[in-house]
Scaffold this active site. Sequence first.
Site, PDB file in Angstrom:
ATOM      1  N   ASP A 105      -4.655  -1.338   7.788  1.00 30.60           N
ATOM      2  CA  ASP A 105      -4.094  -0.381   8.740  1.00 30.60           C
ATOM      3  C   ASP A 105      -5.066   0.774   8.945  1.00 30.60           C
ATOM      4  OD1 ASP A 105      -1.628  -1.724   9.192  1.00 30.60           O
ATOM      5  OD2 ASP A 105      -0.896  -0.994   7.259  1.00 30.60           O
TER       6      ASP A 105
ATOM      7  N   ASN B 201       0.827  -1.209   0.000  1.00 32.03           N
ATOM      8  CA  ASN B 201       0.000   0.000   0.000  1.00 32.03           C
ATOM      9  C   ASN B 201       0.860   1.257   0.000  1.00 32.03           C
ATOM     10  OD1 ASN B 201      -1.224   2.339   1.711  1.00 32.03           O
ATOM     11  ND2 ASN B 201      -3.015   1.217   1.012  1.00 32.03           N
ATOM     12  N   GLU B 202       1.897   1.280   0.821  1.00 26.59           N
ATOM     13  CA  GLU B 202       2.755   2.470   0.902  1.00 26.59           C
ATOM     14  C   GLU B 202       3.445   2.741  -0.430  1.00 26.59           C
ATOM     15  OE1 GLU B 202       5.500   3.172   3.959  1.00 26.59           O
ATOM     16  OE2 GLU B 202       4.151   2.655   5.604  1.00 26.59           O
TER      17      GLU B 202
END
Length: 299
Positions: free
Chosen positions: A274, A71-72
């Site tokens: 998250d 995702n990052e």
Amino acid sequence: MKKAVLIVNPSSGNEEAQEYEKLVKEKLTDIFDEVEVQHTGDTGDATKFANQAVTDKVDSVFAMGGDGTVNEVISGLAEQEHRPKFGFFPLGTVNDLARSLNISMEPEEAVAELDLDRRIALDIGKVNEDYFMNIVAVGGIPEAISDVEVEEKTKFGKLAYFTSGFKQVLKDESYHFELEIEGEKRKIESSAVVIALTQTIGGYGHIVPEARPDDGKMYLIYLKNQNVLDMVKSVPDIIKGIDHSTDYIGYQPFIEGSLSVKEEVDLHSSVDGDEGPGLPLRFKILPQHLEVYVGPQKK
């Protein structure tokens, strides 16, 4: 000169990244003229490294880690004028995107199967100013799941998510939401609202069977539960796959929408596992936004 950047989360997959990094670098060195390796240490490092790769106009960026690392990196590439091609080697607990792209859960196999000629244009979701590639979830159950500690994920895998979610079910807490989907407003009461991009949710396959990684759609799913019994009754619908609304589950494909909560609560979303932004939320799809390397077609 064709350059690749490999972004490694050393703590992913019970710290297996350190074991497989050499294997991945050897594979990439055979393909690219230059390979740069970056190791993450803090939250946001992978996004920063991906941003630098954009600035340097590299050919491809690869990630080695779990869903959070992926995702990052995607967040560092999304909506940039120059977007390098993207690949990843899954090492985390769930790896929903990898499952949807036929990328092997076995690191050695995933490395061996890498083929630069095999790629698709991947949809990316945007929620407020954040990006997602799997799901955004809201409600008591998703909040409990996103609160699972890294140590528990590593030790118990998907069971850690199940246990945390089940504890929340017993609290029987739902919220009053207002949805706006494609300009149409509706009010719902639910303990869990999910916006999905992939067929697989929480490591369990074909929950959303019609979802495709490049179909330009998001998929709204919410529990219509009024009590714990209703929630239990929704389980068979979830297991067999959701492609329409039922007595216990709401379902709708869409491309743009919003979600707010009526109660005076500090309710946050879970983005790809998250903690994400608090409500209200705005959703949009970035269709076929990022070229991504995929695994071989399953027989």
